[in-house]
Scaffold this active site. Structure first.
Site, PDB file in Angstrom:
ATOM      1  N   PRO A  10       0.789  -1.235   0.000  1.00 50.91           N
ATOM      2  CG  PRO A  10      -0.153  -1.130   2.128  1.00 50.91           C
ATOM      3  CD  PRO A  10       0.510  -2.079   1.164  1.00 50.91           C
ATOM      4  CG  ASN A  11      -0.209   4.300   1.316  1.00 45.10           C
ATOM      5  OD1 ASN A  11      -1.190   4.858   0.831  1.00 45.10           O
ATOM      6  ND2 ASN A  11      -0.239   3.729   2.504  1.00 45.10           N
ATOM      7  NE  ARG A  18       4.145   6.499   1.642  1.00 45.84           N
ATOM      8  CZ  ARG A  18       4.366   5.243   2.016  1.00 45.84           C
ATOM      9  NH1 ARG A  18       4.749   4.350   1.108  1.00 45.84           N
ATOM     10  NH2 ARG A  18       4.198   4.877   3.253  1.00 45.84           N
ATOM     11  CE1 TYR A  23       9.037   4.989   2.556  1.00 44.78           C
ATOM     12  CE2 TYR A  23       7.526   6.852   2.758  1.00 44.78           C
ATOM     13  CZ  TYR A  23       8.009   5.645   3.229  1.00 44.78           C
ATOM     14  OH  TYR A  23       7.490   5.081   4.364  1.00 44.78           O
ATOM     15  CG  ASN A  74       8.365  -2.070   0.234  1.00 46.02           C
ATOM     16  OD1 ASN A  74       7.860  -2.189   1.357  1.00 46.02           O
ATOM     17  ND2 ASN A  74       8.982  -0.973  -0.145  1.00 46.02           N
ATOM     18  CB  ALA A  77       1.606   0.212   6.390  1.00 51.60           C
ATOM     19  CG  ASP A  87      -0.194 -17.207   8.819  1.00 54.59           C
ATOM     20  OD1 ASP A  87       0.862 -17.266   9.493  1.00 54.59           O
ATOM     21  OD2 ASP A  87      -1.325 -17.192   9.329  1.00 54.59           O
ATOM     22  CD  GLU A  98      10.725  -7.475   5.763  1.00 53.26           C
ATOM     23  OE1 GLU A  98      11.148  -8.506   6.336  1.00 53.26           O
ATOM     24  OE2 GLU A  98      10.272  -6.499   6.372  1.00 53.26           O
ATOM     25  CG  HIS A 100      11.309  -2.300   4.435  1.00 55.43           C
ATOM     26  ND1 HIS A 100       9.935  -2.213   4.406  1.00 55.43           N
ATOM     27  CD2 HIS A 100      11.605  -3.470   5.052  1.00 55.43           C
ATOM     28  CE1 HIS A 100       9.428  -3.283   4.992  1.00 55.43           C
ATOM     29  NE2 HIS A 100      10.413  -4.061   5.393  1.00 55.43           N
ATOM     30  NE  ARG A 107      10.368   6.199   8.232  1.00 56.31           N
ATOM     31  CZ  ARG A 107       9.388   5.984   7.368  1.00 56.31           C
ATOM     32  NH1 ARG A 107       9.446   4.938   6.545  1.00 56.31           N
ATOM     33  NH2 ARG A 107       8.353   6.805   7.304  1.00 56.31           N
ATOM     34  NE  ARG A 111       7.281   4.580   9.708  1.00 58.28           N
ATOM     35  CZ  ARG A 111       6.206   4.664   8.916  1.00 58.28           C
ATOM     36  NH1 ARG A 111       5.870   3.649   8.142  1.00 58.28           N
ATOM     37  NH2 ARG A 111       5.466   5.765   8.893  1.00 58.28           N
TER      38      ARG A 111
HETATM   39  C1  DQA Z   1       8.378   1.009   3.726  1.00 63.63           C
HETATM   40  C2  DQA Z   1       8.502   1.249   5.232  1.00 63.63           C
HETATM   41  C3  DQA Z   1       7.173   1.045   5.933  1.00 63.63           C
HETATM   42  O1  DQA Z   1       7.295   1.308   7.320  1.00 63.63           O
HETATM   43  C4  DQA Z   1       6.131   1.992   5.362  1.00 63.63           C
HETATM   44  O2  DQA Z   1       4.866   1.728   5.952  1.00 63.63           O
HETATM   45  C5  DQA Z   1       6.046   1.950   3.881  1.00 63.63           C
HETATM   46  C6  DQA Z   1       7.283   1.863   3.103  1.00 63.63           C
HETATM   47  C7  DQA Z   1       9.690   1.325   2.981  1.00 63.63           C
HETATM   48  O3  DQA Z   1       9.812   0.886   1.827  1.00 63.63           O
HETATM   49  O4  DQA Z   1      10.561   2.022   3.507  1.00 63.63           O
HETATM   50  O5  DQA Z   1       4.976   2.089   3.284  1.00 63.63           O
HETATM   51  O6  DQA Z   1       8.080  -0.354   3.517  1.00 63.63           O
END
Ligand code: DQA
Length: 154
Positions: A10-11, A18, A23, A74, A77, A87, A98, A100, A107, A111
């Site tokens: 998301p986002n 953003r 980012y 990624n 959140a 799961d 994973e 980020h 942060r 997080r």
């Molecule tokens: C994120 C870090 C997460 O805490 C955050 O909610 C994101 C982006 C990152 O890529 O740094 O949406 O995954």
């Protein structure tokens, strides 16, 4: 070329507008181009997807598990609270990295916890969009090690 799924939660479609101080200024389209180009150089056929929907991410993880496709994920959140994603990752049949963009450990407190990290192969965080390039490199190495050891047992 070996297939790899790059899944963004998301986002992340809002990259570029953003919180650019956190980012960066590159948008999601630029991230897609970077991943595909990096993949091509590494012999990987990269399919980049983004969704704000937890259920869709879970379905894509099932798809990856069924086809034994490596994943760069990624979870955004969802990282911090989605047991459904954890799961789904636990059912993986190929490496899952994973990633980020930011360094969540540096942060806000909420997080600092990743509920998915324990089910992933490993985590790369804090390198901006380069986190994805490093993850794709890790996937390429793991895939080729796997192919080498399969060759040896034949
Ligand atoms: C994120 C870090 C997460 O805490 C955050 O909610 C994101 C982006 C990152 O890529 O740094 O949406 O995954």
């Amino acid at each position: 070329m070996n297939p790899v799924l790059v899944l963004n939660g998301p986002n992340l479609s809002r990259l570029g507008v953003r919180e650019p101080d956190v980012y960066g200024t590159a948008d999601h389209e630029a991230l897609v181009a970077l991943c595909r180009d990096t993949g091509r150089r590494l012999g990987l056929d990269v399919d980049v997807r983004q969704t704000d929907d937890e259920a869709e991410l879970v379905r894509w993880l099932h798809e990856a598990a069924d086809a034994s496709t490596p994943v760069v994920l990624n979870p955004a959140a969802f990282t911090h609270y989605s047991y459904a994603l954890r799961d789904a990752i636990a059912m993986r049949t190929a490496p899952l990295i994973e990633v980020h963009i930011s360094n969540p450990a540096a942060r806000e407190e909420f997080r600092h916890t990743s509920v998915v990290a324990g089910a992933a192969t490993g985590t790369i965080a804090g390198f901006g969009l380069r986190s994805y390039q490093l993850a794709l490199r890790a996937v390429a190495e793991l895939v080729s090690e796997n192919e080498d050891s399969a060759g040896q047992t034949r």
